[in-house]
Motif scaffolding. Structure first.
Motif, PDB file in Angstrom:
ATOM      1  N   THR A  15       3.899  10.504  -8.971  1.00 55.40           N
ATOM      2  CA  THR A  15       3.450  10.751 -10.338  1.00 55.40           C
ATOM      3  C   THR A  15       2.802  12.129 -10.425  1.00 55.40           C
ATOM      4  N   VAL A  16       2.009  12.461  -9.420  1.00 52.53           N
ATOM      5  CA  VAL A  16       1.341  13.759  -9.395  1.00 52.53           C
ATOM      6  C   VAL A  16       2.355  14.880  -9.141  1.00 52.53           C
ATOM      7  N   LYS A  17       3.219  14.689  -8.169  1.00 52.21           N
ATOM      8  CA  LYS A  17       4.249  15.687  -7.836  1.00 52.21           C
ATOM      9  C   LYS A  17       5.567  14.948  -7.598  1.00 52.21           C
ATOM     10  N   PRO A  18       6.411  14.903  -8.618  1.00 53.71           N
ATOM     11  CA  PRO A  18       7.661  14.133  -8.542  1.00 53.71           C
ATOM     12  C   PRO A  18       8.521  14.496  -7.330  1.00 53.71           C
ATOM     13  N   ASP A  19       9.176  13.472  -6.810  1.00 55.72           N
ATOM     14  CA  ASP A  19      10.115  13.578  -5.685  1.00 55.72           C
ATOM     15  C   ASP A  19       9.490  14.097  -4.391  1.00 55.72           C
ATOM     16  N   THR A  20       8.196  13.858  -4.222  1.00 59.07           N
ATOM     17  CA  THR A  20       7.551  14.219  -2.963  1.00 59.07           C
ATOM     18  C   THR A  20       7.944  13.226  -1.876  1.00 59.07           C
TER      19      THR A  20
ATOM     20  N   LEU B 274       0.835  -1.202   0.000  1.00 58.58           N
ATOM     21  CA  LEU B 274       0.000   0.000   0.000  1.00 58.58           C
ATOM     22  C   LEU B 274       0.871   1.253   0.000  1.00 58.58           C
ATOM     23  N   THR B 275       1.918   1.261   0.814  1.00 60.83           N
ATOM     24  CA  THR B 275       2.822   2.409   0.878  1.00 60.83           C
ATOM     25  C   THR B 275       3.489   2.645  -0.468  1.00 60.83           C
ATOM     26  N   ASP B 276       3.966   1.572  -1.110  1.00 60.08           N
ATOM     27  CA  ASP B 276       4.618   1.708  -2.419  1.00 60.08           C
ATOM     28  C   ASP B 276       3.646   2.223  -3.480  1.00 60.08           C
ATOM     29  N   THR B 277       2.415   1.717  -3.466  1.00 62.67           N
ATOM     30  CA  THR B 277       1.408   2.172  -4.434  1.00 62.67           C
ATOM     31  C   THR B 277       1.105   3.655  -4.234  1.00 62.67           C
ATOM     32  N   LEU B 278       0.896   4.062  -2.983  1.00 60.84           N
ATOM     33  CA  LEU B 278       0.613   5.476  -2.707  1.00 60.84           C
ATOM     34  C   LEU B 278       1.817   6.357  -3.017  1.00 60.84           C
ATOM     35  N   THR B 279       3.018   5.859  -2.764  1.00 55.77           N
ATOM     36  CA  THR B 279       4.230   6.601  -3.105  1.00 55.77           C
ATOM     37  C   THR B 279       4.290   6.838  -4.615  1.00 55.77           C
ATOM     38  N   ASP B 280       4.027   5.796  -5.396  1.00 58.80           N
ATOM     39  CA  ASP B 280       4.035   5.926  -6.858  1.00 58.80           C
ATOM     40  C   ASP B 280       2.998   6.941  -7.332  1.00 58.80           C
ATOM     41  N   ILE B 281       1.791   6.876  -6.756  1.00 56.10           N
ATOM     42  CA  ILE B 281       0.727   7.815  -7.156  1.00 56.10           C
ATOM     43  C   ILE B 281       1.124   9.246  -6.804  1.00 56.10           C
ATOM     44  N   ILE B 282       1.592   9.457  -5.586  1.00 52.72           N
ATOM     45  CA  ILE B 282       1.977  10.798  -5.151  1.00 52.72           C
ATOM     46  C   ILE B 282       3.131  11.332  -5.980  1.00 52.72           C
TER      47      ILE B 282
END
Length: 145
Positions: free
Chosen positions: A53-58, A43-51
């Motif tokens: 993608t929206v704002k790189p390097d967040t 779940l953390t990895d999926t949310l990290t990828d989504i975030i």
């Protein structure tokens, strides 16, 4: 045939959703530490990828661990129990609102007691599961949710 009222239909819907949410919470408390970590990590990895993608390097290597803790504690404990509390309250409210003793605050009290019992039960379950530990801090966080 007995006529279904709007309140009875809503009570049935909210009871079903509350049972589903609470069942999922109990199921996740029964997972081994390794399996629980896999679920949280996925779940953390999926949310990290989504975030990202929206704002790189967040989410970076520097803040990943803090983000993972937020996901586990914030969503896994507080968030899940908040959803449970909402649907449990709605189930109690629509099931009992026509009962003479029932008042709005009784629904909140019943829901809180149920949530505290559920939180305590899930942490006690974790005491018996491999690589898991029951934590009083988690019971408190769950109860606040």
């Amino acid at each position: 045939m007995k006529k279904l009222t709007k309140d009875k239909v809503l009570a049935t819907i909210f009871i079903a959703i509350a049972l589903l949410v609470n069942g999922i919470i109990i199921y996740h408390s029964c997972l081994t530490g390794i399996k629980s970590a896999e679920v949280s990590g996925s779940l953390t990895d999926t949310l990290t990828d989504i975030i990202n993608t929206v704002k790189p390097d967040t989410i970076t290597d520097l803040n990943y661990e803090s983000f993972a803790t937020f996901i586990r504690k914030g969503l896994g404990h507080f968030g899940a129990f908040m959803v449970s509390g909402i649907f449990t309250f709605l189930a109690v409210h629509y099931s009992s609102k026509h009962v003479s003793w029932y008042r709005y605050y009784w629904g909140m009290l019943i829901s809180f007691i149920f949530g505290l019992t559920l939180a305590s039960t899930t942490e006690i379950i974790q005491l018996t599961v491999d690589s898991r530990s029951g934590q009083l801090s988690d019971v408190l966080l769950d109860s606040v949710g």
